[in-house]
Motif scaffolding. Structure first.
Motif, PDB file in Angstrom:
ATOM      1  N   PHE A 301     -61.914  -5.461  -6.838  1.00 24.53           N
ATOM      2  CA  PHE A 301     -61.551  -6.221  -5.640  1.00 24.53           C
ATOM      3  C   PHE A 301     -62.726  -7.078  -5.164  1.00 24.53           C
ATOM      4  O   PHE A 301     -62.568  -8.278  -4.906  1.00 24.53           O
ATOM      5  CB  PHE A 301     -61.116  -5.253  -4.534  1.00 24.53           C
ATOM      6  N   PHE A 302     -63.905  -6.472  -5.041  1.00 22.90           N
ATOM      7  CA  PHE A 302     -65.085  -7.221  -4.602  1.00 22.90           C
ATOM      8  C   PHE A 302     -65.423  -8.331  -5.594  1.00 22.90           C
ATOM      9  O   PHE A 302     -65.786  -9.446  -5.201  1.00 22.90           O
ATOM     10  CB  PHE A 302     -66.284  -6.280  -4.436  1.00 22.90           C
ATOM     11  N   ASP A 303     -65.308  -8.024  -6.879  1.00 22.26           N
ATOM     12  CA  ASP A 303     -65.598  -9.009  -7.910  1.00 22.26           C
ATOM     13  C   ASP A 303     -64.665 -10.211  -7.783  1.00 22.26           C
ATOM     14  O   ASP A 303     -65.093 -11.365  -7.879  1.00 22.26           O
ATOM     15  CB  ASP A 303     -65.465  -8.358  -9.292  1.00 22.26           C
ATOM     16  N   LYS A 304     -63.375  -9.955  -7.559  1.00 29.97           N
ATOM     17  CA  LYS A 304     -62.397 -11.036  -7.435  1.00 29.97           C
ATOM     18  C   LYS A 304     -62.611 -11.844  -6.155  1.00 29.97           C
ATOM     19  O   LYS A 304     -62.507 -13.076  -6.156  1.00 29.97           O
ATOM     20  CB  LYS A 304     -60.975 -10.466  -7.463  1.00 29.97           C
ATOM     21  N   VAL A 305     -62.890 -11.150  -5.044  1.00 23.94           N
ATOM     22  CA  VAL A 305     -63.080 -11.838  -3.768  1.00 23.94           C
ATOM     23  C   VAL A 305     -64.261 -12.800  -3.838  1.00 23.94           C
ATOM     24  O   VAL A 305     -64.146 -13.988  -3.489  1.00 23.94           O
ATOM     25  CB  VAL A 305     -63.287 -10.822  -2.622  1.00 23.94           C
ATOM     26  N   PHE A 306     -65.406 -12.313  -4.311  1.00 25.23           N
ATOM     27  CA  PHE A 306     -66.588 -13.171  -4.376  1.00 25.23           C
ATOM     28  C   PHE A 306     -66.431 -14.248  -5.449  1.00 25.23           C
ATOM     29  O   PHE A 306     -66.947 -15.359  -5.300  1.00 25.23           O
ATOM     30  CB  PHE A 306     -67.840 -12.334  -4.618  1.00 25.23           C
ATOM     31  N   GLY A 307     -65.703 -13.934  -6.537  1.00 28.88           N
ATOM     32  CA  GLY A 307     -65.435 -14.944  -7.551  1.00 28.88           C
ATOM     33  C   GLY A 307     -64.587 -16.076  -7.000  1.00 28.88           C
ATOM     34  O   GLY A 307     -64.849 -17.257  -7.264  1.00 28.88           O
ATOM     35  N   THR A 308     -63.567 -15.738  -6.209  1.00 27.01           N
ATOM     36  CA  THR A 308     -62.718 -16.758  -5.585  1.00 27.01           C
ATOM     37  C   THR A 308     -63.504 -17.598  -4.586  1.00 27.01           C
ATOM     38  O   THR A 308     -63.320 -18.824  -4.501  1.00 27.01           O
ATOM     39  CB  THR A 308     -61.521 -16.091  -4.879  1.00 27.01           C
ATOM     40  N   LEU A 309     -64.392 -16.958  -3.828  1.00 28.63           N
ATOM     41  CA  LEU A 309     -65.235 -17.701  -2.895  1.00 28.63           C
ATOM     42  C   LEU A 309     -66.106 -18.721  -3.630  1.00 28.63           C
ATOM     43  O   LEU A 309     -66.285 -19.853  -3.173  1.00 28.63           O
ATOM     44  CB  LEU A 309     -66.127 -16.737  -2.106  1.00 28.63           C
ATOM     45  N   ALA A 310     -66.632 -18.314  -4.781  1.00 33.68           N
ATOM     46  CA  ALA A 310     -67.486 -19.225  -5.555  1.00 33.68           C
ATOM     47  C   ALA A 310     -66.684 -20.398  -6.111  1.00 33.68           C
ATOM     48  O   ALA A 310     -67.169 -21.531  -6.139  1.00 33.68           O
ATOM     49  CB  ALA A 310     -68.161 -18.461  -6.691  1.00 33.68           C
ATOM     50  N   GLU A 311     -65.456 -20.143  -6.542  1.00 31.61           N
ATOM     51  CA  GLU A 311     -64.640 -21.190  -7.155  1.00 31.61           C
ATOM     52  C   GLU A 311     -64.027 -22.127  -6.126  1.00 31.61           C
ATOM     53  O   GLU A 311     -63.928 -23.337  -6.364  1.00 31.61           O
ATOM     54  CB  GLU A 311     -63.524 -20.563  -7.989  1.00 31.61           C
ATOM     55  N   GLN A 312     -63.611 -21.579  -4.970  1.00 29.24           N
ATOM     56  CA  GLN A 312     -62.843 -22.367  -4.021  1.00 29.24           C
ATOM     57  C   GLN A 312     -63.623 -22.802  -2.783  1.00 29.24           C
ATOM     58  O   GLN A 312     -63.271 -23.812  -2.174  1.00 29.24           O
ATOM     59  CB  GLN A 312     -61.613 -21.553  -3.559  1.00 29.24           C
ATOM     60  N   ALA A 313     -64.629 -22.017  -2.387  1.00 29.16           N
ATOM     61  CA  ALA A 313     -65.289 -22.283  -1.107  1.00 29.16           C
ATOM     62  C   ALA A 313     -66.743 -22.719  -1.239  1.00 29.16           C
ATOM     63  O   ALA A 313     -67.461 -22.793  -0.240  1.00 29.16           O
ATOM     64  CB  ALA A 313     -65.204 -21.034  -0.221  1.00 29.16           C
ATOM     65  N   GLY A 314     -67.209 -22.974  -2.454  1.00 32.54           N
ATOM     66  CA  GLY A 314     -68.569 -23.448  -2.628  1.00 32.54           C
ATOM     67  C   GLY A 314     -69.634 -22.378  -2.490  1.00 32.54           C
ATOM     68  O   GLY A 314     -70.822 -22.690  -2.368  1.00 32.54           O
ATOM     69  N   PHE A 315     -69.232 -21.112  -2.504  1.00 30.40           N
ATOM     70  CA  PHE A 315     -70.194 -20.010  -2.436  1.00 30.40           C
ATOM     71  C   PHE A 315     -71.022 -19.979  -3.720  1.00 30.40           C
ATOM     72  O   PHE A 315     -70.532 -20.332  -4.795  1.00 30.40           O
ATOM     73  CB  PHE A 315     -69.441 -18.690  -2.254  1.00 30.40           C
ATOM     74  N   SER A 316     -72.279 -19.560  -3.620  1.00 31.77           N
ATOM     75  CA  SER A 316     -73.161 -19.534  -4.784  1.00 31.77           C
ATOM     76  C   SER A 316     -72.612 -18.613  -5.874  1.00 31.77           C
ATOM     77  O   SER A 316     -72.380 -17.423  -5.623  1.00 31.77           O
ATOM     78  CB  SER A 316     -74.550 -19.061  -4.374  1.00 31.77           C
ATOM     79  N   PRO A 317     -72.391 -19.116  -7.098  1.00 27.49           N
ATOM     80  CA  PRO A 317     -71.892 -18.257  -8.186  1.00 27.49           C
ATOM     81  C   PRO A 317     -72.849 -17.107  -8.499  1.00 27.49           C
ATOM     82  O   PRO A 317     -72.396 -16.006  -8.839  1.00 27.49           O
ATOM     83  CB  PRO A 317     -71.787 -19.218  -9.376  1.00 27.49           C
ATOM     84  N   LEU A 318     -74.158 -17.367  -8.384  1.00 34.73           N
ATOM     85  CA  LEU A 318     -75.133 -16.314  -8.656  1.00 34.73           C
ATOM     86  C   LEU A 318     -74.988 -15.172  -7.654  1.00 34.73           C
ATOM     87  O   LEU A 318     -74.967 -13.991  -8.034  1.00 34.73           O
ATOM     88  CB  LEU A 318     -76.551 -16.890  -8.615  1.00 34.73           C
TER      89      LEU A 318
END
Length: 341
Positions: A301-318
């Motif tokens: 769940f955490f992996d998917k949430v932060f992954g979606t943030l990186a893809e859609q909201a400009g959150f740092s992928p690292l």
């Protein structure tokens, strides 16, 4: 665990998709190859979770048979008791590294290709409107829409700037088509405006066959392009897309970091599994497995949430990759430190 869960995943997927396969007349050979690729892709994705559940299962068996108590009470330190687990996790991490970097990307080509050919037939596997690319330091291209099947782009524009960042010329066309048999580009309603000593020169043609230093497919890579690149190809691909100013660069960078994070996750989940299941509990193995499955779902769940943030909201992928692993790493160290010795 692989032999237990992967066939279940295949049967569940087949039950869901069999209707689409029949309707789209997918050949049996391609279906068989799809599920071979499915096994590699899904198996690699869930490898850390399988390792986690396997360690819980095995260690719980030891604990229920009071073997861990015997080991520790004989003078063996907890760190020595952990050594075989860490050696095993290292072997698994090496396998996961080579699979995710070299084997699975090749399988992803057939896996995703089959999905868009038969299971998502008619759906685009890439962005096809308002495409902008920087080819190099001097050339920029734009098309309002792109048809991958016909290899044609509409409302094509190419702008060339000189070293002083001043526009030299601009090429426009109603459409640009790749003619494969002649290896040329065909421009319709061609128009070229050049600036020479503040004088504008206009050149027009109904049709022009020419050559450009780019591939028309590079206008918009497929959405899963990064997943099909091995370690070296992915680095080059990301550099190229970053230079072109690709809007979805975070998606590609996220794929890269997730591959590097998989081996690390093997160690983190192994430590958590040993710390939790090395104690004999009243509920036996069932309690440990229930806890393990709960932790696995939270991790995903955490992996998917932060992954979606990186893809859609400009959150740092690292950070999207680091945060879940650091959080569970801290949990693992805490549980290990407080494990009964």
């Amino acid at each position: 665990m692989l032999l237990l869960f992967v066939p279940i995943g295949i049967m569940a997927n087949l039950a869901e998709q069999i209707g689409k396969m029949i309707d789209n007349e997918a050949p049996f050979a391609e279906i068989a190859m799809y599920y071979l690729n499915f096994t590699l892709v899904i198996g690699n994705l869930l490898f850390p979770i399988f390792l986690f559940l396997s360690v819980i299962f095995f260690t719980s068996k030891l604990a229920n048979n009071t073997e861990i108590v015997a080991i520790l009470s004989s003078g063996v330190s907890y760190s020595r008791f952990m050594r075989p687990y860490l050696i095993g996790a290292t072997l698994i991490a090496v396998i996961m590294f080579f699979m995710s970097m070299f084997i699975v990307p090749q399988a992803s080509i057939g896996y995703n290709g089959f999905i868009y050919k038969y299971l998502k037939k008619g759906k685009q596997d890439r962005v096809t409107t308002n495409l902008f690319n920087q080819l190099n330091e001097n050339d920029y291209i734009y098309v309002s829409s792109f048809d991958p099947a016909r290899q044609i782009g509409y409302n094509f524009t190419l702008e060339h700037f000189n070293e002083e960042n001043t526009l030299d010329y601009k090429i426009s066309a109603a459409n640009i088509r790749w003619v494969e048999k002649d290896s040329i580009y065909r421009l319709t309603s061609y128009e070229k405006r050049s600036l020479v000593d503040d004088i504008e020169i206009l050149e027009t043609k109904r049709r022009l066959d020419t050559i450009f230093d780019f591939r028309i497919d590079d206008l918009t890579p497929v959405s899963y392009a990064a997943e099909t690149k091995n370690l070296f190809e992915l680095n080059e691909f990301i550099d190229t897309q970053r230079r072109k100013g690709a809007s979805n660069i975070n998606t590609y960078v996220l794929v890269k970091y997730k591959r590097w994070a998989l081996p690390v996750a093997a160690f983190i989940l192994t430590i958590i599994a040993v710390a939790v299941s090395s104690v004999k509990r009243r509920g036996g193995m069932g309690v440990n497995l229930a806890f393990g499955i709960g932790v696995a779902f939270i991790y995903i769940f955490f992996d998917k949430v932060f992954g979606t943030l990186a893809e859609q909201a400009g959150f740092s992928p690292l950070l999207a990759v680091i945060i879940p692993n650091v959080a569970f790493g801290i949990i693992g160290l805490y549980l290990l430190n407080n494990a009964k010795r």
